[in-house]
Design an enzyme around this catalytic site. Structure first.
Site, PDB file in Angstrom:
ATOM      1  N   LYS A 181       0.887  -1.172   0.000  1.00 31.83           N
ATOM      2  CA  LYS A 181       0.000   0.000   0.000  1.00 31.83           C
ATOM      3  C   LYS A 181       0.921   1.217   0.000  1.00 31.83           C
ATOM      4  O   LYS A 181       1.397   1.653   1.048  1.00 31.83           O
ATOM      5  CB  LYS A 181      -0.870  -0.035   1.253  1.00 31.83           C
ATOM      6  CG  LYS A 181      -2.172   0.747   1.179  1.00 31.83           C
ATOM      7  CD  LYS A 181      -2.069   2.190   0.811  1.00 31.83           C
ATOM      8  CE  LYS A 181      -1.707   3.122   1.929  1.00 31.83           C
ATOM      9  NZ  LYS A 181      -1.524   4.514   1.460  1.00 31.83           N
ATOM     10  N   GLU A 256       9.182   2.132  11.035  1.00 29.86           N
ATOM     11  CA  GLU A 256      10.256   3.136  10.932  1.00 29.86           C
ATOM     12  C   GLU A 256       9.580   4.488  10.773  1.00 29.86           C
ATOM     13  O   GLU A 256       8.776   4.674   9.860  1.00 29.86           O
ATOM     14  CB  GLU A 256      11.161   2.850   9.728  1.00 29.86           C
ATOM     15  CG  GLU A 256      12.094   1.663   9.920  1.00 29.86           C
ATOM     16  CD  GLU A 256      13.077   1.842  11.063  1.00 29.86           C
ATOM     17  OE1 GLU A 256      13.355   2.997  11.467  1.00 29.86           O
ATOM     18  OE2 GLU A 256      13.546   0.812  11.573  1.00 29.86           O
ATOM     19  N   CYS A 290      13.714  11.243   6.396  1.00 34.31           N
ATOM     20  CA  CYS A 290      13.613  10.925   7.826  1.00 34.31           C
ATOM     21  C   CYS A 290      14.957  11.160   8.508  1.00 34.31           C
ATOM     22  O   CYS A 290      15.015  11.427   9.697  1.00 34.31           O
ATOM     23  CB  CYS A 290      13.167   9.476   7.999  1.00 34.31           C
ATOM     24  SG  CYS A 290      14.175   8.331   7.066  1.00 34.31           S
ATOM     25  N   GLU A 390       9.534  17.478  13.983  1.00 31.18           N
ATOM     26  CA  GLU A 390       9.959  17.167  12.614  1.00 31.18           C
ATOM     27  C   GLU A 390       9.219  18.086  11.653  1.00 31.18           C
ATOM     28  O   GLU A 390       7.986  18.087  11.611  1.00 31.18           O
ATOM     29  CB  GLU A 390       9.635  15.700  12.286  1.00 31.18           C
ATOM     30  CG  GLU A 390      10.193  15.273  10.951  1.00 31.18           C
ATOM     31  CD  GLU A 390       9.841  13.832  10.587  1.00 31.18           C
ATOM     32  OE1 GLU A 390       8.677  13.436  10.758  1.00 31.18           O
ATOM     33  OE2 GLU A 390      10.748  13.114  10.121  1.00 31.18           O
TER      34      GLU A 390
HETATM   35  P1  NAD Z   1       2.329   9.074   6.885  1.00 32.14           P
HETATM   36  O1  NAD Z   1       2.465   8.477   8.227  1.00 32.14           O
HETATM   37  O2  NAD Z   1       1.336  10.147   6.697  1.00 32.14           O
HETATM   38  O3  NAD Z   1       1.945   7.936   5.823  1.00 32.14           O
HETATM   39  C1  NAD Z   1       2.734   6.797   5.612  1.00 32.14           C
HETATM   40  C2  NAD Z   1       1.871   5.705   5.002  1.00 32.14           C
HETATM   41  O4  NAD Z   1       0.896   5.304   5.969  1.00 32.14           O
HETATM   42  C3  NAD Z   1       1.092   6.146   3.764  1.00 32.14           C
HETATM   43  O5  NAD Z   1       1.057   5.093   2.832  1.00 32.14           O
HETATM   44  C4  NAD Z   1      -0.303   6.391   4.328  1.00 32.14           C
HETATM   45  O6  NAD Z   1      -1.326   6.265   3.378  1.00 32.14           O
HETATM   46  C5  NAD Z   1      -0.384   5.296   5.381  1.00 32.14           C
HETATM   47  N1  NAD Z   1      -1.388   5.533   6.427  1.00 32.14           N
HETATM   48  C6  NAD Z   1      -1.858   6.713   6.893  1.00 32.14           C
HETATM   49  N2  NAD Z   1      -2.796   6.500   7.836  1.00 32.14           N
HETATM   50  C7  NAD Z   1      -2.921   5.160   7.990  1.00 32.14           C
HETATM   51  C8  NAD Z   1      -3.720   4.323   8.813  1.00 32.14           C
HETATM   52  N3  NAD Z   1      -4.592   4.828   9.682  1.00 32.14           N
HETATM   53  N4  NAD Z   1      -3.587   2.983   8.703  1.00 32.14           N
HETATM   54  C9  NAD Z   1      -2.688   2.450   7.838  1.00 32.14           C
HETATM   55  N5  NAD Z   1      -1.917   3.192   7.022  1.00 32.14           N
HETATM   56  C10 NAD Z   1      -2.016   4.534   7.098  1.00 32.14           C
HETATM   57  O7  NAD Z   1       3.795   9.538   6.442  1.00 32.14           O
HETATM   58  P2  NAD Z   1       4.236  10.305   5.116  1.00 32.14           P
HETATM   59  O8  NAD Z   1       3.799  11.731   5.223  1.00 32.14           O
HETATM   60  O9  NAD Z   1       3.848   9.528   3.899  1.00 32.14           O
HETATM   61  O10 NAD Z   1       5.840  10.207   5.208  1.00 32.14           O
HETATM   62  C11 NAD Z   1       6.609  11.091   5.936  1.00 32.14           C
HETATM   63  C12 NAD Z   1       7.011  10.499   7.276  1.00 32.14           C
HETATM   64  O11 NAD Z   1       7.697   9.272   7.074  1.00 32.14           O
HETATM   65  C13 NAD Z   1       7.981  11.371   8.049  1.00 32.14           C
HETATM   66  O12 NAD Z   1       7.609  11.405   9.411  1.00 32.14           O
HETATM   67  C14 NAD Z   1       9.314  10.649   7.881  1.00 32.14           C
HETATM   68  O13 NAD Z   1      10.263  10.904   8.899  1.00 32.14           O
HETATM   69  C15 NAD Z   1       8.878   9.240   7.861  1.00 32.14           C
HETATM   70  N6  NAD Z   1       9.888   8.370   7.248  1.00 32.14           N
HETATM   71  C16 NAD Z   1      10.614   7.540   8.052  1.00 32.14           C
HETATM   72  C17 NAD Z   1      11.612   6.732   7.512  1.00 32.14           C
HETATM   73  C18 NAD Z   1      12.419   5.806   8.380  1.00 32.14           C
HETATM   74  O14 NAD Z   1      13.011   4.869   7.854  1.00 32.14           O
HETATM   75  N7  NAD Z   1      12.468   6.017   9.679  1.00 32.14           N
HETATM   76  C19 NAD Z   1      11.874   6.781   6.140  1.00 32.14           C
HETATM   77  C20 NAD Z   1      11.119   7.642   5.347  1.00 32.14           C
HETATM   78  C21 NAD Z   1      10.116   8.425   5.916  1.00 32.14           C
END
Ligand code: NAD
Length: 498
Positions: A181, A256, A290, A390
């Site tokens: 997804k 993560e 991230c 962040e």
């Molecule tokens: P997000 O949490 O908004 O979304 C991530 C994913 O989760 C998307 O596919 C989204 O559709 C899904 N999602 C959202 N709500 C959900 C729910 N209730 N149930 C299941 N899935 C759900 O994050 P984003 O804005 O896409 O990405 C940015 C974030 O990701 C930042 O906080 C960044 O630091 C983090 N990130 C972390 C790493 C790492 O390895 N630590 C790497 C890249 C990005």
């Protein structure tokens, strides 16, 4: 045969080896963040029912995939590696149009995905257990690695090629089937990945991709009893709820999440090197990493000199359409993220001293996109919001400290614990930092960003929960260990029953 997109750019789901159009009436457009006149893709926000169909397909494909000898699974991954290598430039350009990052960063991301595919393919011949001796004569024990079953992968938009690959490739090589997804903002990269695996000869149902909203199709992956493993990368807010819901259902989970990564610069450091690294770490990929270097923690005695160098370089950082030659930084990914960054710029103006940037970029080159200029705030207090939260944009907060001890304290003062770096030539301080810094990854005299295909990746504190990703750590996550006791006499009554 249906293709991945329709003629009007509507992306299809990939379920059981077929490209199928969603029945959902909820359609969203994805526009190029550097030029919002350009529609890059249209996606239907799929229904929970469609996600259930993908999970059923993955479950049905599991027995045969699990029976496929690992080296044969590995051969398909090697083929995928070659296909991605051949399509590298094209895929990177697509990534830039869809996500916005500069082409050089997109090329780097695709290369990282290629390296991870190659590493995972090689692991197919190393899915080893252990052989152990016994307390009893003519007995021994051994362990074998077995796949989990159906793995759900939920991914963010900021590394739309590398992150899906670093989940899918090891999951597949271990014999799991996968439902991906991806983030709503980057559907094209996800379906291109599925096309590559399809071309490489992956059997139907082994990898499925369902596009849609986290709250609906993402949530189904969390709730569905047929999903045994859940791998999530995204924000800490979403990850913590997902972890709790998945744990209640006893799924194996890794999350993560966010970061607020410090670059610590000590007075004896090579300031030029530290400055280049801080700038790349803060503004590369528009700060939407991230592992972005969003805090610079610097000893007061060299702070004025360092900050002057920093600002001079930040002002020269080339911002523009990521596809244009020479661009070092693209736009924010979309209007929401852009507005979030603008909000933090206003907060920063109250909390720190703005030295450069701090606003939307204007002019013909920028007016159609979500461009913000590289921003440096100085004299930021360690506990202010811009030093703690962040931002996910091109914003650097400089925090001045008296000495090494205070630098370490400040570096550890946030809820996050993903990555960090220290610039110094003093071995005793470097090793003390490595020992005491509360981050999952740390770098000595190198930027907070990046990682290699065979090296584990992950954080601590509120940045990560569950086993690390990438490298051999991924094999640990995507398998369960079965323990086998053998008595090869077939006659002994004695055993270790206590
Ligand atoms: P997000 O949490 O908004 O979304 C991530 C994913 O989760 C998307 O596919 C989204 O559709 C899904 N999602 C959202 N709500 C959900 C729910 N209730 N149930 C299941 N899935 C759900 O994050 P984003 O804005 O896409 O990405 C940015 C974030 O990701 C930042 O906080 C960044 O630091 C983090 N990130 C972390 C790493 C790492 O390895 N630590 C790497 C890249 C990005």
């Amino acid at each position: 045969m249906a293709t991945a997109t329709t003629t009007d750019q509507l992306c299809r789901n990939y379920i059981n080896g077929e490209w199928v159009e969603s029945k959902s009436a909820k359609i969203v457009e994805r526009r190029n963040p550097a030029n919002t006149d350009e529609v890059v893709a249209r996606i239907a926000l799929s229904t929970r029912e469609e996600m259930k169909q993908a999970i059923v397909a993955a479950k049905a494909a599991f027995p045969a995939w699990r029976e496929t000898p690992p080296p044969n699974r590995g051969k398909i991954l090697f083929k995928a590696t070659q296909i991605m290598q051949a399509q590298k430039e094209e895929l990177a350009r697509l990534l830039t149009r869809e996500e916005g990052k500069a082409l050089k960063d997109a090329l780097g991301e695709v290369q990282r995905a290629i390296n991870i595919l190659e590493f995972a393919a090689g692991e197919a011949r190393r899915l080893n257990g252990e052989t152990l001796t016994s307390e009893l004569p003519k007995n021994f024990a051994y362990t074998i690695r077995q796949p989990l079953g159906v793995v759900g992968a939920i991914t963010p938009w900021n590394f739309p090629v590398a992150i899906p690959i670093w989940k899918i490739a090891p999951a597949l090589v271990c014999g799991n089937t996968v439902v991906l997804k991806p983030a709503e903002l980057t559907p094209l990269c996800a379906i291109r990945i599925a096309e590559i695996f399809e071309q490489a000869g992956l059997p139907p149902g082994v990898l499925n991709v369902v596009l849609g909203a986290g709250e609906e199709v993402g949530d189904e992956l969390v709730q569905n009893p047929h999903v045994q493993g859940l791998t999530f990368t995204g924000s800490t807010g979403v990850g913590s709820k997902l972890y709790a819901a998945g744990a209640e259902r006893l799924k194996k989970i890794q999350c993560e999440m966010g970061g607020k990564n410090p670059v610590v610069v000590l007075a004896d450091a090579d300031l030029q090197l530290a400055m280049e690294s801080a700038v790349t770490g803060a503004f590369g990929s528009t700060g939407q990493r991230c592992t972005a270097s969003s805090r610079v923690v610097i000893e007061e005695s060299v702070a004025d000199k360092f900050v002057a160098m920093l600002v001079e370089r930040a002002k020269k950082f080339v911002v523009g359409d990521g596809l244009e030659a020479g661009t070092e930084m693209g736009p924010s990914v979309d209007e929401d993220q852009f507005n979030t960054v603008l909000k933090y710029l206003e907060i920063g103006k109250q909390e720190g001293r703005l030295l450069c940037g701090g606003a939307r970029l204007a002019g013909p080159k920028y007016d159609q996109g979500w461009f913000i200029s590289p921003t440096v705030f100085d004299h930021v207090a360690w506990d202010s919001r811009i030093a703690q939260e962040e931002i996910f944009g091109p914003v650097m907060s400089v925090i001045r400290v008296k000495n090494f001890d205070e630098a370490l304290q400040v570096a550890n003062s946030v809820r996050y614990g993903l990555s960090s770096s220290i610039y110094s030539n003093d071995p005793s301080k470097i090793f003390e930092f490595v020992e005491k810094i509360e981050t999952g990854m740390t770098h000595v005299n190198s930027p907070t960003v990046g990682g290699e295909a065979h090296v584990p990746f992950g954080g601590t504190k509120d940045s990560s929960i569950g086993p690390h990703e990438v490298g051999h750590a991924a094999i640990e996550f995507y398998t369960e260990t079965k323990i086998v006791y053998i008595d090869y006499t077939g006659r002994q009554r004695e055993s270790s029953l206590y």
